[in-house]
Motif scaffolding. Structure first.
Motif, PDB file in Angstrom:
ATOM      1  N   GLY A 220       0.822  -1.204   0.000  1.00 53.02           N
ATOM      2  CA  GLY A 220       0.000   0.000   0.000  1.00 53.02           C
ATOM      3  C   GLY A 220       0.857   1.255   0.000  1.00 53.02           C
ATOM      4  N   PHE A 221       1.702   1.408   1.004  1.00 52.81           N
ATOM      5  CA  PHE A 221       2.548   2.594   1.094  1.00 52.81           C
ATOM      6  C   PHE A 221       3.541   2.658  -0.060  1.00 52.81           C
ATOM      7  CE2 PHE A 221       1.420   1.828   5.618  1.00 52.81           C
ATOM      8  CZ  PHE A 221       0.758   3.014   5.857  1.00 52.81           C
ATOM      9  N   LYS A 222       4.075   1.508  -0.471  1.00 55.67           N
ATOM     10  CA  LYS A 222       5.100   1.516  -1.518  1.00 55.67           C
ATOM     11  C   LYS A 222       4.543   1.885  -2.895  1.00 55.67           C
ATOM     12  CE  LYS A 222       4.997  -3.467  -2.404  1.00 55.67           C
ATOM     13  NZ  LYS A 222       5.792  -4.693  -2.321  1.00 55.67           N
ATOM     14  N   LEU A 223       3.231   1.938  -3.026  1.00 56.23           N
ATOM     15  CA  LEU A 223       2.613   2.346  -4.291  1.00 56.23           C
ATOM     16  C   LEU A 223       2.605   3.859  -4.469  1.00 56.23           C
ATOM     17  CD1 LEU A 223      -0.481  -0.038  -4.251  1.00 56.23           C
ATOM     18  CD2 LEU A 223       1.680  -0.344  -5.493  1.00 56.23           C
ATOM     19  N   HIS A 224       3.005   4.604  -3.445  1.00 51.22           N
ATOM     20  CA  HIS A 224       2.948   6.061  -3.466  1.00 51.22           C
ATOM     21  C   HIS A 224       4.312   6.626  -3.084  1.00 51.22           C
ATOM     22  CE1 HIS A 224      -1.382   5.632  -3.762  1.00 51.22           C
ATOM     23  NE2 HIS A 224      -1.279   4.722  -2.806  1.00 51.22           N
ATOM     24  N   PRO A 225       4.635   7.829  -3.590  1.00 51.93           N
ATOM     25  CA  PRO A 225       5.933   8.424  -3.244  1.00 51.93           C
ATOM     26  C   PRO A 225       6.028   8.746  -1.754  1.00 51.93           C
ATOM     27  CG  PRO A 225       4.607   9.942  -4.583  1.00 51.93           C
ATOM     28  CD  PRO A 225       3.856   8.650  -4.492  1.00 51.93           C
ATOM     29  N   VAL A 226       7.247   8.787  -1.275  1.00 52.86           N
ATOM     30  CA  VAL A 226       7.482   9.045   0.145  1.00 52.86           C
ATOM     31  C   VAL A 226       6.927  10.415   0.558  1.00 52.86           C
ATOM     32  CG1 VAL A 226       9.802  10.023  -0.048  1.00 52.86           C
ATOM     33  CG2 VAL A 226       9.178   8.707   1.983  1.00 52.86           C
ATOM     34  N   GLU A 227       6.744  11.321  -0.403  1.00 55.49           N
ATOM     35  CA  GLU A 227       6.182  12.638  -0.106  1.00 55.49           C
ATOM     36  C   GLU A 227       4.730  12.567   0.366  1.00 55.49           C
ATOM     37  OE1 GLU A 227       9.688  12.975  -2.467  1.00 55.49           O
ATOM     38  OE2 GLU A 227       7.834  11.977  -3.031  1.00 55.49           O
ATOM     39  N   CYS A 228       4.101  11.410   0.226  1.00 57.98           N
ATOM     40  CA  CYS A 228       2.731  11.233   0.709  1.00 57.98           C
ATOM     41  C   CYS A 228       2.680  11.124   2.227  1.00 57.98           C
ATOM     42  CB  CYS A 228       2.083  10.012   0.066  1.00 57.98           C
ATOM     43  SG  CYS A 228       1.727  10.244  -1.684  1.00 57.98           S
ATOM     44  N   PHE A 229       3.825  10.912   2.860  1.00 61.00           N
ATOM     45  CA  PHE A 229       3.880  10.941   4.316  1.00 61.00           C
ATOM     46  C   PHE A 229       3.935  12.408   4.743  1.00 61.00           C
ATOM     47  CE2 PHE A 229       5.557   6.673   3.558  1.00 61.00           C
ATOM     48  CZ  PHE A 229       4.826   5.943   4.480  1.00 61.00           C
ATOM     49  N   ILE A 230       2.951  12.849   5.492  1.00 61.35           N
ATOM     50  CA  ILE A 230       2.835  14.237   5.902  1.00 61.35           C
ATOM     51  C   ILE A 230       3.077  14.337   7.408  1.00 61.35           C
ATOM     52  CG2 ILE A 230       1.321  16.263   5.998  1.00 61.35           C
ATOM     53  CD1 ILE A 230       1.997  15.310   3.137  1.00 61.35           C
ATOM     54  N   ILE A 231       4.004  15.210   7.776  1.00 64.99           N
ATOM     55  CA  ILE A 231       4.334  15.435   9.184  1.00 64.99           C
ATOM     56  C   ILE A 231       3.802  16.807   9.591  1.00 64.99           C
ATOM     57  CG2 ILE A 231       6.180  15.645  10.895  1.00 64.99           C
ATOM     58  CD1 ILE A 231       7.956  14.078   8.844  1.00 64.99           C
ATOM     59  N   SER A 232       3.012  16.838  10.650  1.00 66.90           N
ATOM     60  CA  SER A 232       2.511  18.090  11.207  1.00 66.90           C
ATOM     61  C   SER A 232       3.042  18.233  12.622  1.00 66.90           C
ATOM     62  CB  SER A 232       0.980  18.090  11.262  1.00 66.90           C
ATOM     63  OG  SER A 232       0.436  17.860   9.994  1.00 66.90           O
ATOM     64  N   GLU A 233       3.291  19.469  13.011  1.00 65.02           N
ATOM     65  CA  GLU A 233       3.743  19.747  14.373  1.00 65.02           C
ATOM     66  C   GLU A 233       2.624  20.428  15.147  1.00 65.02           C
ATOM     67  OE1 GLU A 233       7.382  21.962  14.528  1.00 65.02           O
ATOM     68  OE2 GLU A 233       8.346  20.670  13.056  1.00 65.02           O
ATOM     69  N   ASP A 234       2.542  20.119  16.417  1.00 61.95           N
ATOM     70  CA  ASP A 234       1.577  20.766  17.302  1.00 61.95           C
ATOM     71  C   ASP A 234       2.146  20.701  18.711  1.00 61.95           C
ATOM     72  OD1 ASP A 234      -0.738  22.032  18.209  1.00 61.95           O
ATOM     73  OD2 ASP A 234      -2.067  20.702  17.120  1.00 61.95           O
ATOM     74  N   VAL A 235       1.400  21.180  19.681  1.00 58.45           N
ATOM     75  CA  VAL A 235       1.806  21.068  21.080  1.00 58.45           C
ATOM     76  C   VAL A 235       0.696  20.361  21.845  1.00 58.45           C
ATOM     77  CG1 VAL A 235       3.363  23.055  21.121  1.00 58.45           C
ATOM     78  CG2 VAL A 235       0.946  23.380  21.608  1.00 58.45           C
ATOM     79  N   LEU A 236       1.072  19.676  22.907  1.00 62.92           N
ATOM     80  CA  LEU A 236       0.089  18.982  23.735  1.00 62.92           C
ATOM     81  C   LEU A 236      -0.902  19.972  24.335  1.00 62.92           C
ATOM     82  CD1 LEU A 236       2.179  16.330  25.685  1.00 62.92           C
ATOM     83  CD2 LEU A 236       0.552  15.938  23.846  1.00 62.92           C
ATOM     84  N   ASP A 237      -2.102  19.518  24.533  1.00 63.29           N
ATOM     85  CA  ASP A 237      -3.187  20.281  25.142  1.00 63.29           C
ATOM     86  C   ASP A 237      -3.659  21.457  24.291  1.00 63.29           C
ATOM     87  OD1 ASP A 237      -3.257  18.610  27.378  1.00 63.29           O
ATOM     88  OD2 ASP A 237      -1.684  19.755  28.364  1.00 63.29           O
TER      89      ASP A 237
END
Length: 78
Positions: A51-68
């Motif tokens: 599944g994952f290998k069918l798509h470019p690694v750029e499809c993994f999206i990282i978001s930053e946030d803070v707890l609470d």
């Protein structure tokens, strides 16, 4: 809410896998992590899996946030 949340400002990293197929956005929530390094390790582990290998690694999206932290603080609608 009369009392304010005590925010620790502890940073978190959210990992999702996002792509479009047949004009439909496919979003897979993968997890929440304490460091960007841990996110990168998970991406390395998953990128060659079915599944994952069918798509470019750029499809993994990282978001930053803070707890609470939370959204919609002003509500929604008109």
């Amino acid at each position: 809410m009369s009392k304010k949340l005590e925010m620790m400002k502890e940073k978190i990293y959210i990992l999702e896998h996002v792509y479009t197929e047949d004009e439909i956005d496919e979003i897979k929530f993968i997890g929440v992590f304490s460091s960007k390094a841990n996110v990168q390790l998970v991406i390395l582990e998953l990128k060659d899996k079915p599944g994952f290998k069918l798509h470019p690694v750029e499809c993994f999206i990282i978001s930053e946030d803070v707890l609470d932290n939370y959204g919609w603080k002003e509500g929604f609608g008109w």
